[in-house]
Design a protein around this motif. Structure first.
Motif, PDB file in Angstrom:
ATOM      1  N   TRP A 130       0.816  -1.224   0.000  1.00  0.00           N
ATOM      2  CA  TRP A 130       0.000   0.000   0.000  1.00  0.00           C
ATOM      3  C   TRP A 130       0.847   1.269   0.000  1.00  0.00           C
ATOM      4  CZ3 TRP A 130      -4.442  -1.577  -1.435  1.00  0.00           C
ATOM      5  CH2 TRP A 130      -4.967  -2.779  -0.973  1.00  0.00           C
ATOM      6  N   LEU A 131       2.141   1.130  -0.163  1.00  0.00           N
ATOM      7  CA  LEU A 131       3.020   2.297  -0.226  1.00  0.00           C
ATOM      8  C   LEU A 131       3.107   2.766  -1.675  1.00  0.00           C
ATOM      9  CD1 LEU A 131       4.902   4.092   1.518  1.00  0.00           C
ATOM     10  CD2 LEU A 131       6.773   2.579   0.855  1.00  0.00           C
ATOM     11  N   LEU A 132       2.572   3.942  -1.954  1.00  0.00           N
ATOM     12  CA  LEU A 132       2.516   4.455  -3.317  1.00  0.00           C
ATOM     13  C   LEU A 132       3.764   5.264  -3.642  1.00  0.00           C
ATOM     14  CD1 LEU A 132      -1.221   5.600  -3.443  1.00  0.00           C
ATOM     15  CD2 LEU A 132      -0.250   3.337  -3.878  1.00  0.00           C
ATOM     16  N   ARG A 133       3.994   5.441  -4.913  1.00  0.00           N
ATOM     17  CA  ARG A 133       5.159   6.203  -5.374  1.00  0.00           C
ATOM     18  C   ARG A 133       5.121   7.641  -4.884  1.00  0.00           C
ATOM     19  NH1 ARG A 133       8.577   9.082  -6.310  1.00  0.00           N
ATOM     20  NH2 ARG A 133      10.024   9.221  -8.075  1.00  0.00           N
ATOM     21  N   GLU A 134       3.941   8.205  -4.758  1.00  0.00           N
ATOM     22  CA  GLU A 134       3.834   9.603  -4.330  1.00  0.00           C
ATOM     23  C   GLU A 134       4.198   9.797  -2.867  1.00  0.00           C
ATOM     24  OE1 GLU A 134      -0.950   9.625  -3.263  1.00  0.00           O
ATOM     25  OE2 GLU A 134      -0.270  10.279  -5.241  1.00  0.00           O
ATOM     26  N   HIS A 135       4.267   8.697  -2.098  1.00  0.00           N
ATOM     27  CA  HIS A 135       4.638   8.799  -0.689  1.00  0.00           C
ATOM     28  C   HIS A 135       6.150   8.898  -0.490  1.00  0.00           C
ATOM     29  CE1 HIS A 135       0.665   6.441   0.184  1.00  0.00           C
ATOM     30  NE2 HIS A 135       0.449   7.734  -0.002  1.00  0.00           N
ATOM     31  N   LEU A 136       6.926   8.554  -1.503  1.00  0.00           N
ATOM     32  CA  LEU A 136       8.379   8.592  -1.396  1.00  0.00           C
ATOM     33  C   LEU A 136       8.898   9.984  -1.722  1.00  0.00           C
ATOM     34  CD1 LEU A 136       9.234   5.252  -3.269  1.00  0.00           C
ATOM     35  CD2 LEU A 136       8.593   5.571  -0.870  1.00  0.00           C
ATOM     36  N   TYR A 137      10.037  10.338  -1.122  1.00  0.00           N
ATOM     37  CA  TYR A 137      10.679  11.614  -1.447  1.00  0.00           C
ATOM     38  C   TYR A 137      12.195  11.442  -1.356  1.00  0.00           C
ATOM     39  CZ  TYR A 137      10.426  11.979   3.694  1.00  0.00           C
ATOM     40  OH  TYR A 137      10.506  11.736   5.046  1.00  0.00           O
ATOM     41  N   PRO A 138      12.941  12.199  -2.153  1.00  0.00           N
ATOM     42  CA  PRO A 138      14.398  11.997  -2.227  1.00  0.00           C
ATOM     43  C   PRO A 138      15.101  12.379  -0.926  1.00  0.00           C
ATOM     44  CG  PRO A 138      13.733  13.926  -3.501  1.00  0.00           C
ATOM     45  CD  PRO A 138      12.474  13.242  -3.082  1.00  0.00           C
ATOM     46  N   ILE A 139      16.195  11.659  -0.655  1.00  0.00           N
ATOM     47  CA  ILE A 139      17.036  11.930   0.524  1.00  0.00           C
ATOM     48  C   ILE A 139      18.212  12.787   0.086  1.00  0.00           C
ATOM     49  CG2 ILE A 139      18.396  10.895   2.374  1.00  0.00           C
ATOM     50  CD1 ILE A 139      16.787   8.354   2.033  1.00  0.00           C
ATOM     51  N   ASN A 140      18.330  13.977   0.644  1.00  0.00           N
ATOM     52  CA  ASN A 140      19.443  14.875   0.341  1.00  0.00           C
ATOM     53  C   ASN A 140      19.625  15.852   1.496  1.00  0.00           C
ATOM     54  OD1 ASN A 140      17.341  16.815  -0.102  1.00  0.00           O
ATOM     55  ND2 ASN A 140      17.161  16.064  -2.219  1.00  0.00           N
ATOM     56  N   GLU A 141      20.378  16.900   1.254  1.00  0.00           N
ATOM     57  CA  GLU A 141      20.661  17.853   2.326  1.00  0.00           C
ATOM     58  C   GLU A 141      19.423  18.602   2.796  1.00  0.00           C
ATOM     59  OE1 GLU A 141      21.325  19.587  -1.720  1.00  0.00           O
ATOM     60  OE2 GLU A 141      22.065  17.817  -0.612  1.00  0.00           O
ATOM     61  N   THR A 142      18.360  18.553   2.036  1.00  0.00           N
ATOM     62  CA  THR A 142      17.118  19.229   2.446  1.00  0.00           C
ATOM     63  C   THR A 142      16.267  18.368   3.372  1.00  0.00           C
ATOM     64  OG1 THR A 142      15.895  18.432   0.514  1.00  0.00           O
ATOM     65  CG2 THR A 142      17.100  20.507   0.272  1.00  0.00           C
ATOM     66  N   THR A 143      16.699  17.141   3.669  1.00  0.00           N
ATOM     67  CA  THR A 143      15.938  16.249   4.557  1.00  0.00           C
ATOM     68  C   THR A 143      16.819  15.826   5.731  1.00  0.00           C
ATOM     69  OG1 THR A 143      16.595  14.366   3.185  1.00  0.00           O
ATOM     70  CG2 THR A 143      14.474  15.403   2.696  1.00  0.00           C
ATOM     71  N   PRO A 144      17.074  16.739   6.700  1.00  0.00           N
ATOM     72  CA  PRO A 144      17.939  16.387   7.840  1.00  0.00           C
ATOM     73  C   PRO A 144      17.292  15.399   8.804  1.00  0.00           C
ATOM     74  CG  PRO A 144      17.006  18.575   8.139  1.00  0.00           C
ATOM     75  CD  PRO A 144      16.608  18.135   6.771  1.00  0.00           C
TER      76      PRO A 144
END
Length: 657
Positions: A245-259
């Motif tokens: 039930w985990l949709l693609r729209e629930h994911l977000y990239p990991i980078n310096e903006t996600t501490p």
């Protein structure tokens, strides 16, 4: 049927309407093929002794008291069991049965390291172990048969979207940064780049099942997810990471903006049949993607399952099966209709040429946008069928010019009469008058405000957008021809009915699939045209018991031999009637002349006799056409009655005197 309308999407490119019907049917077909070729084929007998091997039994018998430990580490092989900072989640007194209070959940915030933010890995190592034992292999309390373990990535690597290099053709402003385009160009067009995405949810399931499987009897699709003891005899409870039930729209990239990365952890038991269903659907989705399915369609199916009322969902699945049947029947009858068609009277030939042009534009647009080959091939087949229809609707030939080059000659068929052609040309003239301004306005808007790869892409995108948005009015010329001829006898009604039913089914899906409101309303435009066709069918009924005005006998038309026999019998009947009528007329004339002579002798008045004779002559003359008309009416009645009798299966013809 015209293409269902769609509103233009971003970047001036029209969005392709999601069709989950075809996806659902493909999933079933692919799963059947996959199950057939991946059946378990393990050994069933001992090769040394020839004795049958014991069946596979569950190691856990149910109601075991378990403990849960989830460790977090950047390495795939976890060994630091004594480091409490690695413990992400700890739960005790979990019982391996269906008693209340067994579900557990927790929310945590994770601070990623620099390595994780730079496309590094982060694993969750999950351990279930019986009470009184330890998950650490180095502990004296460790026992392998008492521990269930499995690891998974907390992040997911997805392909980085490829930059299209679009720009505004007027201002020259690029949609993407020049640096990013230069970096992509330096890597090469074929090199793929993956970036790390964060999964905000992790659901842990233990499959509760005590089934005794015979040797070689475990389905391969679930055997790959099971764990066995060292001898391969007995199996542990399946530890399943449920991201269905985990949709693609629930994911977000990991980078310096996600501490800080939020994570929700859930645990509950899962029944065998639910687990099998999820595994089978996941495998079907993976197979579809490997064959080039459109990315994101599986999320639409999952969203529909989550958000749709169960009753409506059940009705939808049932109707979707009918939709597939109707789609096949419409295709079959459409091919049959054009294959057997001899006359083009009453049909819009110009609409066929326009349909070929539209299909060709869509085919080129799909090629220009690197679409899946499954969709491209499907569009190419549709284009070939539309082109084949031209050979049935017109006389097509190839001639060589004086220079030796072949020249394609297309001429109207002789059956395409002047009346139909006049109405068809007039309808297409009005249609072009409506389409051209809309196409020009849409193209200018797209040129000014949207980005495109090239002028060629702009032309294709503008034409395709107009086809998707306004293509439904392509059916209107046939409406006009039906209105002017006051007849619908020439239409392929079987094909029309199947396509109309599919259109109404699509309307049902419009309330289930997630889409903008304007796009949802656009799905009902074809219905208006189909309802007008049905109204014309009602006011211009087709009598299948007679030949129509185009010389066609409809679905119940007799064979050529039947028509010949019927015509011969009818001609003989008409000849007999005409002979009798002439004999009766001659007798009446002779009788009247004798009466006139006797009257003249008795009265001695020649002038009175002459006057009577002159007055009666016109009466005889007028009687002859009347008799001829009666003969014609009787012959016509005889023809109709004889033909009707022939269709009803009588072996002898009936003549009406």
């Amino acid at each position: 049927m015209a293409a269902r309308g769609a509103n233009g999407g971003g970047n001036g490119q029209p969005q392709r309407q999601f069709s989950w019907i075809g996806l659902a049917m493909n999933l079933l077909i692919m799963y059947g093929i996959y199950s057939y070729f991946t059946r378990s084929s393990g050994p069933t007998h001992d090769t040394a002794t020839g004795k049958a091997l014991p069946p596979h039994r569950a190691i856990f018998k149910g109601s075991e008291r378990l403990h849960l430990r989830v460790f977090m580490d950047e390495e795939a092989d976890f060994k630091d069991f004594n480091n409490t900072e690695k413990v992400l989640w700890a739960e005790d007194d979990i019982f391996f049965d269906w008693r209340d209070g067994g579900d557990r959940s927790k929310e945590v915030n994770i601070t990623p390291s620099a390595n994780v933010m730079n496309n590094g890995t982060l694993y969750a190592h999950v351990y279930f172990y019986k009470h009184g034992y330890s998950p650490d292999p180095n502990s004296p309390l460790y026992k392998r048969s008492a521990v269930i373990t499995r690891s998974r990535l907390l992040n997911e690597y997805l392909k980085k979207p490829k930059l299209k290099g679009r720009k505004n053709l007027i201002s020259g402003e690029l949609e993407d940064s020049p640096e990013a385009l230069a970096e992509q160009e330096a890597r090469g067009k074929e090199e793929l780049v993956y970036i790390s995405f964060w999964r905000p949810n992790m659901t842990i399931n233990l499959v509760h099942d005590m089934t005794v499987f015979p040797r070689g009897g475990i389905p391969q699709q679930i055997k790959d997810h099971m764990q066995f003891d060292k001898n391969g005899d007995n199996y542990y409870p399946t530890l399943y990471f449920n991201n269905f039930w985990l949709l693609r729209e629930h994911l977000y990239p990991i980078n310096e903006t996600t501490p800080v990365l939020p994570l929700r952890l859930d645990f509950f038991l899962l029944s065998m049949w639910k687990w099998q269903m999820m595994v089978q659907m996941d495998q079907s989705f993976a197979m579809q993607e490997s064959l080039g399915a459109v990315e994101g369609e599986k999320d639409e199916v999952k969203r529909m399952l989550m958000e749709t009322n169960p009753w409506l969902l059940g009705v939808t699945f049932f109707v979707s099966i009918l939709h597939s049947v109707f789609d096949f029947m419409a295709f079959k009858n459409d091919i049959t209709f054009w294959k057997e068609r001899k006359s083009m009277e009453g049909l819009s030939v110009r609409s066929i040429f326009l349909s070929v042009f539209m299909q060709g534009v869509i085919f080129l647009y799909l090629l220009d946008n690197d679409t899946s080959w499954l969709i491209v091939i499907s569009s190419g087949v549709g284009l070939a069928i539309e082109a084949w229809k031209i050979t049935k609707a017109a006389d097509v030939s190839i001639q060589r010019t004086a220079s030796g080059f072949p020249k394609l000659i297309i001429k109207d068929k002789a059956s395409y009469t002047a009346t139909t052609k006049e109405y068809d040309d007039k309808a297409m003239k009005w249609l072009y008058g409506a389409l051209f301004p809309l196409t020009i306005c849409y193209s200018i808007y797209s040129l000014m405000y949207d980005s495109h790869k090239s002028w060629y892409s702009w032309v294709l995108g503008s034409l395709t957008g107009c086809i998707y948005t306004f293509g439904f009015i392509m059916m209107t010329p046939q409406l006009f021809i039906n209105y002017k001829l006051k007849s619908v006898a020439a239409m392929p009604w079987r094909t029309f009915i199947y396509k109309a039913l599919n259109t109404f089914v699509d309307d049902l899906f419009a309330f289930i699939i997630k889409m903008p409101t304007m796009h949802r309303l656009a799905c009902f435009r074809d219905d208006i045209v189909f309802l007008i066709f049905l109204y014309q069918r009602w006011i211009y009924p087709v009598d299948k018991s007679r030949f129509n005005e185009y010389g066609q006998g409809g679905e119940d038309a007799p064979t050529t031999s039947d028509v010949t026999t019927t015509s011969a019998g009818t001609t003989n009947a008409a000849t007999t009637l005409a002979t009798k009528a002439r004999d009766n007329s001659s007798k009446d004339t002779n009788s009247e002349n004798e009466q006139d002579d006797s009257s003249s002798e008795e009265e001695g008045s020649s002038s009175s006799s002459s006057s009577d004779s002159e007055s009666e002559a016109p009466t005889d003359t007028a009687t002859a056409p009347t008799s001829a008309g009666a003969i014609s009416d009787e012959a016509s009645t005889s023809t109709t009655a004889t033909t009707a009798t022939k269709r009803k299966g009588h072996t002898q013809l009936q003549q009406v005197d």
